[in-house]
Each structure stands twice: as C-alpha cells, then as structure tokens.
Scaffold this active site. Structure first.
Site, PDB file in Angstrom:
ATOM      1  N   TYR A  46       0.844  -1.212   0.000  1.00 57.89           N
ATOM      2  CA  TYR A  46       0.000   0.000   0.000  1.00 57.89           C
ATOM      3  C   TYR A  46       0.874   1.254   0.000  1.00 57.89           C
ATOM      4  O   TYR A  46       0.659   2.180  -0.783  1.00 57.89           O
ATOM      5  CB  TYR A  46      -0.918  -0.008   1.232  1.00 57.89           C
ATOM      6  CG  TYR A  46      -1.838   1.178   1.302  1.00 57.89           C
ATOM      7  CD1 TYR A  46      -3.011   1.217   0.541  1.00 57.89           C
ATOM      8  CD2 TYR A  46      -1.554   2.275   2.112  1.00 57.89           C
ATOM      9  CE1 TYR A  46      -3.865   2.318   0.593  1.00 57.89           C
ATOM     10  CE2 TYR A  46      -2.402   3.371   2.169  1.00 57.89           C
ATOM     11  CZ  TYR A  46      -3.553   3.386   1.413  1.00 57.89           C
ATOM     12  OH  TYR A  46      -4.399   4.480   1.463  1.00 57.89           O
ATOM     13  N   LYS A  71       1.179   4.336  -2.888  1.00 56.66           N
ATOM     14  CA  LYS A  71       0.940   5.763  -2.633  1.00 56.66           C
ATOM     15  C   LYS A  71       2.194   6.584  -2.914  1.00 56.66           C
ATOM     16  O   LYS A  71       2.113   7.732  -3.366  1.00 56.66           O
ATOM     17  CB  LYS A  71       0.419   5.949  -1.206  1.00 56.66           C
ATOM     18  CG  LYS A  71      -0.943   5.284  -0.970  1.00 56.66           C
ATOM     19  CD  LYS A  71      -2.002   5.756  -1.975  1.00 56.66           C
ATOM     20  CE  LYS A  71      -3.392   5.252  -1.641  1.00 56.66           C
ATOM     21  NZ  LYS A  71      -4.419   5.744  -2.584  1.00 56.66           N
TER      22      LYS A  71
HETATM   23  N1  NAD Z   1      -9.456   5.787   4.914  1.00 57.06           N
HETATM   24  C1  NAD Z   1      -8.171   6.000   5.145  1.00 57.06           C
HETATM   25  O1  NAD Z   1      -7.667   5.811   6.275  1.00 57.06           O
HETATM   26  C2  NAD Z   1      -7.276   6.549   4.057  1.00 57.06           C
HETATM   27  C3  NAD Z   1      -6.063   7.148   4.429  1.00 57.06           C
HETATM   28  C4  NAD Z   1      -5.226   7.637   3.427  1.00 57.06           C
HETATM   29  C5  NAD Z   1      -5.599   7.537   2.096  1.00 57.06           C
HETATM   30  N2  NAD Z   1      -6.789   6.940   1.772  1.00 57.06           N
HETATM   31  C6  NAD Z   1      -7.118   6.844   0.350  1.00 57.06           C
HETATM   32  O2  NAD Z   1      -8.302   7.570   0.125  1.00 57.06           O
HETATM   33  C7  NAD Z   1      -8.966   7.071  -1.039  1.00 57.06           C
HETATM   34  C8  NAD Z   1     -10.444   6.892  -0.728  1.00 57.06           C
HETATM   35  O3  NAD Z   1     -10.570   5.938   0.309  1.00 57.06           O
HETATM   36  P1  NAD Z   1     -11.773   5.928   1.371  1.00 57.06           P
HETATM   37  O4  NAD Z   1     -11.147   5.889   2.713  1.00 57.06           O
HETATM   38  O5  NAD Z   1     -12.763   6.960   1.041  1.00 57.06           O
HETATM   39  O6  NAD Z   1     -12.320   4.444   1.102  1.00 57.06           O
HETATM   40  P2  NAD Z   1     -13.765   3.867   0.746  1.00 57.06           P
HETATM   41  O7  NAD Z   1     -13.568   2.400   0.764  1.00 57.06           O
HETATM   42  O8  NAD Z   1     -14.789   4.483   1.607  1.00 57.06           O
HETATM   43  O9  NAD Z   1     -13.987   4.366  -0.759  1.00 57.06           O
HETATM   44  C9  NAD Z   1     -13.215   3.884  -1.820  1.00 57.06           C
HETATM   45  C10 NAD Z   1     -14.099   3.830  -3.064  1.00 57.06           C
HETATM   46  O10 NAD Z   1     -13.277   3.407  -4.160  1.00 57.06           O
HETATM   47  C11 NAD Z   1     -14.077   2.558  -4.956  1.00 57.06           C
HETATM   48  N3  NAD Z   1     -13.263   1.668  -5.780  1.00 57.06           N
HETATM   49  C12 NAD Z   1     -12.456   0.663  -5.371  1.00 57.06           C
HETATM   50  N4  NAD Z   1     -11.933   0.023  -6.430  1.00 57.06           N
HETATM   51  C13 NAD Z   1     -12.416   0.650  -7.532  1.00 57.06           C
HETATM   52  C14 NAD Z   1     -12.253   0.444  -8.931  1.00 57.06           C
HETATM   53  N5  NAD Z   1     -11.486  -0.542  -9.403  1.00 57.06           N
HETATM   54  N6  NAD Z   1     -12.899   1.274  -9.778  1.00 57.06           N
HETATM   55  C15 NAD Z   1     -13.689   2.271  -9.316  1.00 57.06           C
HETATM   56  N7  NAD Z   1     -13.879   2.517  -8.010  1.00 57.06           N
HETATM   57  C16 NAD Z   1     -13.256   1.704  -7.128  1.00 57.06           C
HETATM   58  C17 NAD Z   1     -14.907   1.759  -3.958  1.00 57.06           C
HETATM   59  O11 NAD Z   1     -16.046   1.172  -4.580  1.00 57.06           O
HETATM   60  C18 NAD Z   1     -15.238   2.823  -2.931  1.00 57.06           C
HETATM   61  O12 NAD Z   1     -16.480   3.434  -3.206  1.00 57.06           O
HETATM   62  C19 NAD Z   1      -8.227   5.793  -1.411  1.00 57.06           C
HETATM   63  O13 NAD Z   1      -7.348   6.050  -2.485  1.00 57.06           O
HETATM   64  C20 NAD Z   1      -7.440   5.461  -0.161  1.00 57.06           C
HETATM   65  O14 NAD Z   1      -6.287   4.698  -0.436  1.00 57.06           O
HETATM   66  C21 NAD Z   1      -7.634   6.459   2.721  1.00 57.06           C
END
Ligand code: NAD
Length: 252
Positions: free
Chosen positions: A155, A159
């Site tokens: 992961y 990133k």
């Molecule tokens: N939640 C955390 O702690 C966190 C921290 C740092 C970064 N992020 C990043 O933030 C971003 C959003 O994450 P989140 O926390 O809102 O998660 P989440 O799981 O709530 O939302 C992620 C969304 O991405 C969609 N998705 C996954 N694979 C896909 C694909 N192949 N095509 C289209 N859509 C797809 C899912 O259906 C989901 O709706 C991600 O890139 C994640 O890596 C999250």
C-alpha cells in the site's frame, strides 16, 4: 461558490472521502460525476446530491479498465463540453501483512487500482485539458506514501508511486495550464479504515492508529474534501506538484 459550473469527475465517489468531496464540490457549484464501480452506492450518492439541489450524475467505471476509463472521460467531455477537475481518488487498502505473506495477485491488484487507475484517468483527461488550456488533476495518495507503517508494504509503495507520478505530471503539464496535486490523508474514518486494521481487534487497531496522530483524532472525509476543494479551486492557481498532508501532524 468556489467551483461554479466546473465539471468534476471524482473516482471512488460512492463512499468515504470521494463521497464527501462530491457533496462539497456540488455545494460549491460544480457539476459532479460520481464515478465508481457498478456495484457501489454511487447512484444513491448522486441522487442525494440532486435532492439537495446540486448537480450530479453517477457513472459506473472500473478504474483499472482502460476502455471503461476512456469511455467515462469521453462521455463527460461530450455531455458537458469540458473537464475542469479530475480527482483520482478510488483506492484499496492493505491490512497489515508481513511481506513474505503478500501474494503476487494481491500486489498486482493493489497496483492496478491505486496506481494504474490514476495513470489511466490522467491519460484520458489530459488531451481535453490541454485543448481547454487549463485543468486540475488531483489524487488521493496517503501519509503512507511519505511515512510508511510496518506491514503496509505494498500500500505504501502504491501511494509513493502516486506522489511521484503527481510531481512528474505537474512539471510536464505546467506549460499547458494544468495543475496536478496529491493529498495525503492520515487514517480517515471511512468504510476503508477497518480494511487496514485487518484481523486485529477493531478498537485496538483504531487506538494504535490514533496514538500516532499528534492532534489525537482521525481525519473525517470533510477534512480531505476541504483540502481537495482548495486545490481544485482558482485560489490554488499557483499550486502544483504538492502532496498536501491532512494528517494532524503525523508526518512532522
Ligand atoms: N481511509 C483512510 O484511512 C485513508 C487514508 C489515506 C488515504 N486513503 C485513500 O483515500 C482514497 C479513498 O478511500 P476511502 O477511505 O474513502 O475508502 P472507501 O472504501 O470508503 O472508498 C473507496 C471507493 O473506491 C471505490 N473503488 C475501489 N476500487 C475501484 C475500482 N477498481 N474502480 C472504481 N472505483 C473503485 C470503492 O467502490 C469505494 O467506493 C483511497 O485512495 C485510499 O487509499 C484512505
């Protein structure tokens, strides 16, 4: 209205950070394309925005599929005549896993969604943005990309790749008036968070994360959405190539 009449595509917008950003962008006057998997709740998210008087539509897409991503971007450009903002936000988490237990299939899946998805979206949108002479590309990277945690090996690598890609594109596209920036959220309270914690007890996992955040709280989707709003708006017109931490001090 900070995004009046801007056309914005947000991937992964059916949930969490993407959903919060779609709602905020719509409140700020943007036409929002809620792009997410066909099995997601994207239609509901778009409908709720419309019920509140905003402009939004759901577009089903798998960001790892080049043809689907191209069709999404071409479709938006032909329906609205432009693409002002592309927010490559869709992503998958990794549960803490010792490297010797990470399968090749898992590695490839994470690279496909978290890295290739960002590449495919950007590649499809850039020709339209070049023609317009402006545009904003955003990506959700992560604090893991600059300050990895043990066990989040793949992961963190995805990133880190997104951050380097963002900076490279920022330089390449600056002469065309296109700005490219990344946001590095710390652990954020979304449906993804348990996906990092994995088999550990959920509350213990949450406390372990919390202890590493100097400001003592998780990010909420709105914290990230507000950063995205600023970077997408004309207020950030000289800002390109940054990876902006929204992390309560974790990366200091
Ligand atoms: N939640 C955390 O702690 C966190 C921290 C740092 C970064 N992020 C990043 O933030 C971003 C959003 O994450 P989140 O926390 O809102 O998660 P989440 O799981 O709530 O939302 C992620 C969304 O991405 C969609 N998705 C996954 N694979 C896909 C694909 N192949 N095509 C289209 N859509 C797809 C899912 O259906 C989901 O709706 C991600 O890139 C994640 O890596 C999250």
């Amino acid at each position: 209205m900070r995004l009046q009449d801007k056309v914005a595509i947000i991937t992964g917008a059916a949930s969490g950070i993407g959903k919060g950003t779609a709602e905020l962008f719509a409140e700020e006057g943007a036409v929002v394309v809620v792009a997410d998997l066909p099995t997601s709740r994207g239609e509901e998210v778009a409908a709720a925005i419309r019920e509140r008087g905003g402009r939004a539509e759901f577009a089903a897409v798998d960001v790892t599929d080049a043809a689907q991503v191209q069709a999404l971007v071409d479709g938006v450009a032909s329906r609205y005549g432009r693409i002002d903002i592309l927010y490559n936000n869709a992503g998958l988490p990794q549960a803490f896993t010792p490297i010797e237990e990470v399968t090749e299939a898992y590695f490839e899946r994470l690279i496909a969604v978290n890295v290739k998805g960002v590449f495919l979206g950007s590649r499809a949108a850039v020709p339209y943005m070049k023609k317009q002479g402006n545009g904003v590309i955003l990506a959700t990277a992560s604090t893991a990309g600059v300050r990895p945690r043990p066990g989040l090996n793949v992961y963190s690598a995805t990133k880190g790749a997104v951050i380097a890609f963002t900076k490279a594109l920022a330089l390449e596209l600056a002469p065309f008036g296109i700005r490219v920036n990344a946001i590095n959220p710390v652990a954020t309270d979304t449906p993804m968070l348990p996906g990092f914690i994995g088999d550990q007890d959920l509350e213990t996992g949450r406390q372990n994360f919390l202890r590493t955040i100097p400001m003592g709280r998780f990010a909420q989707p709105i914290d990230i959405a507000r950063a995205a709003l600023f970077l997408a708006s004309d207020e950030a017109s000289l800002i390109t190539g940054v990876d902006l931490e929204v992390d309560g001090g974790r990366c200091v």
